[in-house]
Write a protein that holds these residues in place. Structure first.
Motif, mmCIF file in Angstrom:
data_model
loop_
_atom_site.group_PDB
_atom_site.id
_atom_site.type_symbol
_atom_site.label_atom_id
_atom_site.label_comp_id
_atom_site.label_asym_id
_atom_site.label_seq_id
_atom_site.Cartn_x
_atom_site.Cartn_y
_atom_site.Cartn_z
ATOM 1 N N VAL A 1 -6.664 5.484 -8.116
ATOM 2 C CA VAL A 1 -6.159 5.789 -6.773
ATOM 3 C C VAL A 1 -7.323 6.131 -5.844
ATOM 4 O O VAL A 1 -8.395 6.536 -6.298
ATOM 5 N N HIS A 2 -7.106 5.940 -4.540
ATOM 6 C CA HIS A 2 -8.065 6.374 -3.539
ATOM 7 C C HIS A 2 -7.636 7.722 -3.002
ATOM 8 O O HIS A 2 -6.461 7.914 -2.687
ATOM 9 N N THR A 3 -8.567 8.651 -2.898
ATOM 10 C CA THR A 3 -8.195 9.993 -2.436
ATOM 11 C C THR A 3 -8.614 10.212 -0.982
ATOM 12 O O THR A 3 -9.652 9.718 -0.534
ATOM 13 N N TYR A 4 -7.761 10.948 -0.274
ATOM 14 C CA TYR A 4 -8.024 11.287 1.118
ATOM 15 C C TYR A 4 -7.696 12.763 1.313
ATOM 16 O O TYR A 4 -6.737 13.266 0.733
ATOM 17 N N THR A 5 -8.483 13.426 2.162
ATOM 18 C CA THR A 5 -8.102 14.781 2.539
ATOM 19 C C THR A 5 -7.578 14.786 3.973
ATOM 20 O O THR A 5 -7.064 15.797 4.446
ATOM 21 N N ILE B 1 -3.027 2.256 -4.152
ATOM 22 C CA ILE B 1 -2.392 3.576 -4.216
ATOM 23 C C ILE B 1 -3.352 4.592 -3.607
ATOM 24 O O ILE B 1 -4.526 4.632 -3.965
ATOM 25 N N ARG B 2 -2.837 5.403 -2.683
ATOM 26 C CA ARG B 2 -3.660 6.475 -2.108
ATOM 27 C C ARG B 2 -2.972 7.807 -2.368
ATOM 28 O O ARG B 2 -1.745 7.877 -2.395
ATOM 29 N N ARG C 1 0.871 -1.181 0.000
ATOM 30 C CA ARG C 1 0.000 0.000 0.000
ATOM 31 C C ARG C 1 0.902 1.223 0.000
ATOM 32 O O ARG C 1 1.794 1.343 0.833
ATOM 33 N N VAL C 2 0.664 2.104 -0.958
ATOM 34 C CA VAL C 2 1.542 3.264 -1.145
ATOM 35 C C VAL C 2 0.701 4.537 -1.061
ATOM 36 O O VAL C 2 -0.359 4.616 -1.688
ATOM 37 N N THR C 3 1.177 5.506 -0.270
ATOM 38 C CA THR C 3 0.468 6.789 -0.172
ATOM 39 C C THR C 3 1.356 7.925 -0.688
ATOM 40 O O THR C 3 2.520 8.017 -0.302
ATOM 41 N N ALA D 1 -8.922 17.206 -10.623
ATOM 42 C CA ALA D 1 -10.257 16.660 -10.838
ATOM 43 C C ALA D 1 -10.144 15.257 -11.425
ATOM 44 O O ALA D 1 -9.270 14.992 -12.248
ATOM 45 N N GLN D 2 -10.968 14.362 -10.985
ATOM 46 C CA GLN D 2 -11.078 13.006 -11.537
ATOM 47 C C GLN D 2 -9.791 12.198 -11.438
ATOM 48 O O GLN D 2 -9.541 11.316 -12.244
#
Lengths: 320, 167
Positions: A214-218, A196-197, A168-170, A207-208
Motif C-alpha cells: 500500500v501507499h501511505t499518506y499523512t 491501495i492507499r 484506486r482505493v483509499t 510500522a512497515q
C-alpha cells in the motif's frame, strides 16, 4: 499454516479465518455465490433449505450487534438452527476455559461456530482444536482479521464499480488498530485493484505497512486525490488511551471526510464505512447520509456474503 | 465412450409443441431447468408464440446431496417472476432420470408462491426413477444401463449424447 487449516485435503474451504492465505478463486467464488443469494431477499419465502438440520453457534466473546445480527439472519435464511452466546469474557480469560466452552457446545452437535474475540488468533486456535466435521468462521479477532467484513466490502465495491482492476482505493483512519483494514488490504491485493492507499496520522499507521503493498499518506487530500473508493474506518475511541491523536476536533479537521475533502476524489467515488459511525469524528453526517455513501448497502450485502461463506464451509467434499 | 443418438431434437420438439398447444388457453408459465431445460424452454416458448418471458431455475440451492458434494461453484441465479401464485406452470427439463432434480425444482417453485398446477415436459424419459415423479409430456423414451447417462449438448445444434461412465 492457516492455509492448511482453511482448506481440506481436497481443496475445499473448511474454515474461514483470514483472507491472507486464501486462493483468489475462493474469494471470487464467495462473491459469485453471494450474488446468487441476494435475489432471495426479494422472494415471498426468503429461506433456502441448504443448512436445514445444521446448528450454528454465534460465539461472541466481544460484543457486536451488527455483525452478530447479520450472521444470525444469514444462518436463518439458510434454514440452520442458530444459537447466540456472549460468554462472560472475564471468566474465560484462560485458554483452557475457552476451549472447554467450545467442547461443551460441540458435544451438543454444533456444526459451525462463528467466533468473535478481542484477542488475535482465537478463531485459529479453536479451528486447530475442533474435529474435522466442525467448521469455524472468524467474525473478528483482536487486531488481526475480520474476513467476512472485508468480503462484504469487496462485494459492495464490485456491485458499484463492476471490476477491480482499474480501481484506486483509499482507506482512511485508525489503520493501526483495525483488523478490518488488514483484511481489506489482503482482499484488494488478491482481487487485483490498481492501487491501495492508506491515510492516517503517523501515530495510527502500523510500522512497515508498506510491505503489504500500500501507499501511505499523512495528508487526507493527497490520499483522496482521484480515488474511486473511499473506506472510512471507525476511530476506536476505546483504544485511544495513549494519546494517539491530540484531540477529536483536530482529528476531524485533518482526517474527517466532509463535502470539501470529498471533492478531491473522483466524481463518482463511493464512500464506505464498516460501522458503527462516529458522526462528526471521522465522517460528517452530510457525507455519511449523502448520495455517494453506500454504508447501508454494505450492511445488506453482509447477509448474502455471510450466507455464501457459511454454505461454502458447511457443504461437503471438494468444490474447487 | 460417447455416442450420439440418431434422432433430430427439432423433430422431438415439434411433437412436444403440438402436444402442448392445448395448454395455451391456460396462459402457462414456462420454466426451464438450467442448463439444458432452459435451452428447450426457450425454443418451446418461441414455437408456442407465448409473449410472457419464460423463467429459468438453477436448483443447486435445493439439491438433496449438498451435505455430500457441497455447493456447485458455477451455480446460476434463478429467474422467476415475483409471483407464481395461481399460475399454470409448465416445467421443462432435458432428461428425466432419478426424479430428484424435479423434486428440487418443485420445492424451489413453491418458495415463490403456490402455483395452480405444475406439468412436466421432458425431451427424454429414461429408466432409473428413485421418486414417484413422471413426465406429462415426453419427446422419447430410452432404456439405459445404470452406468449410462444421456446428455443434451448445445445450445447451438442441439443433439442427444449417451455417455458411458465405465469407459
Amino acid at each position: 499454516m492457516s492455509r492448511d487449516l482453511q482448506y481440506t485435503d481436497n481443496g475445499k474451504l473448511r474454515h474461514f479465518l483470514t483472507i491472507e492465505d486464501l486462493r483468489k478463486e475462493t474469494l471470487e467464488q464467495i462473491l459469485s455465490t453471494a450474488d446468487k443469494f441476494t435475489q432471495f431477499g426479494q422472494r415471498e419465502i426468503k429461506k433456502l433449505p441448504l443448512l436445514r438440520g445444521h446448528t450454528v453457534v454465534n460465539l461472541f466473546f466481544e460484543n457486536s450487534s451488527r455483525t452478530r445480527t447479520t450472521f444470525e439472519i444469514a444462518a436463518k435464511r439458510l434454514s440452520a438452527d442458530v444459537i447466540n452466546l456472549n460468554p462472560d469474557t472475564s471468566s474465560t480469560s484462560k485458554g483452557e476455559t475457552l476451549l472447554d466452552t467450545v467442547d461443551i457446545l460441540e458435544a451438543m452437535h454444533t456444526d459451525l461456530f462463528i467466533i468473535r474475540h478481542a484477542k488475535s488468533g482465537v478463531a485459529e486456535l479453536i479451528a486447530q482444536h475442533v474435529p474435522d466435521h466442525v467448521h469455524i468462521i472468524n467474525a473478528g479477532d483482536g487486531q488481526h482479521a475480520h474476513p467476512t467484513q472485508a468480503m462484504l466490502d469487496m462485494f459492495t465495491i464490485r456491485q458499484y464499480k463492476g471490476s477491480f482492476h482499474e480501481l484506486r482505493v483509499t482507506i482512511v483512519g485508525d489503520i493501526l488498530h483495525s483488523r478490518v483494514a488488514r483484511s481489506q488490504i489482503h482482499a484488494l491485493n488478491s482481487l487485483g485493484v490498481h492501487e491501495i492507499r492508506v491515510v492516517a496520522p503517523n501515530s495510527l499507521l502500523p510500522a512497515q505497512i508498506e510491505r503489504l503493498g500500500v501507499h501511505t499518506y499523512t495528508d487526507l487530500l493527497q490520499g483522496l486525490d482521484g480515488v474511486d473508493v473511499i473506506i472510512m474506518l471507525r476511530l476506536q475511541k476505546e483504544r485511544m488511551h495513549n494519546a494517539y491523536i491530540p484531540s477529536e476536533q483536530e482529528y476531524f479537521n485533518l482526517y474527517g471526510l466532509t463535502t470539501d475533502s470529498l471533492a478531491a476524489a473522483a466524481d463518482d467515488a463511493i464512500i464506505m464505512h464498516p460501522g458503527p459511525i462516529n458522526r462528526g469524528l471521522e465522517i460528517s453526517s452530510e457525507v455519511a447520509d449523502g448520495p455517494r455513501s453506500v454504508i447501508l448497502p454494505q450492511v445488506t450485502n453482509g447477509i448474502a456474503v455471510r450466507m455464501a461463506v457459511m454454505a461454502m464451509t458447511l457443504g461437503g467434499a471438494s468444490d474447487v | 465412450m460417447t455416442k450420439k443418438i440418431d434422432v433430430e431434437v427439432s423433430t422431438l420438439l415439434d411433437k412436444l409443441a403440438t402436444e402442448l398447444t392445448p395448454l395455451l388457453p391456460n396462459n402457462p408459465l414456462i420454466i426451464g431447468i438450467h442448463t439444458g431445460g432452459s435451452w428447450l424452454a426457450e425454443i418451446l416458448h418461441h414455437r408456442l408464440a407465448i409473449n410472457e418471458a419464460c423463467g429459468s431455475l438453477d436448483i443447486s440451492f435445493y439439491r438433496d446431496d449438498f451435505s455430500r458434494i457441497g455447493l456447485n461453484p458455477q451455480v446460476k441465479a434463478s429467474d422467476l417472476p415475483r409471483d407464481v401464485s395461481e399460475r399454470q406452470i409448465l416445467l421443462v427439463d432435458d432428461v428425466l432420470h432419478t426424479g430428484r432434480t424435479i423434486r428440487a425444482a418443485m420445492n424451489e417453485i413453491f418458495d415463490y408462491g403456490r402455483p395452480a398446477s405444475i406439468k412436466l415436459c421432458v425431451l427424454v424419459e429414461r429408466n432409473g426413477r428413485e421418486l414417484p415423479i413422471q413426465a406429462d409430456y415426453c419427446g422419447m423414451n430410452l432404456e439405459l444401463r445404470p452406468e449410462q447417462h444421456v446428455k443434451l449438448s448445445g445450445p447451438e445444434n442441439l443433439s442427444l449424447l449417451i455417455e458411458d461412465s465405465k469407459s
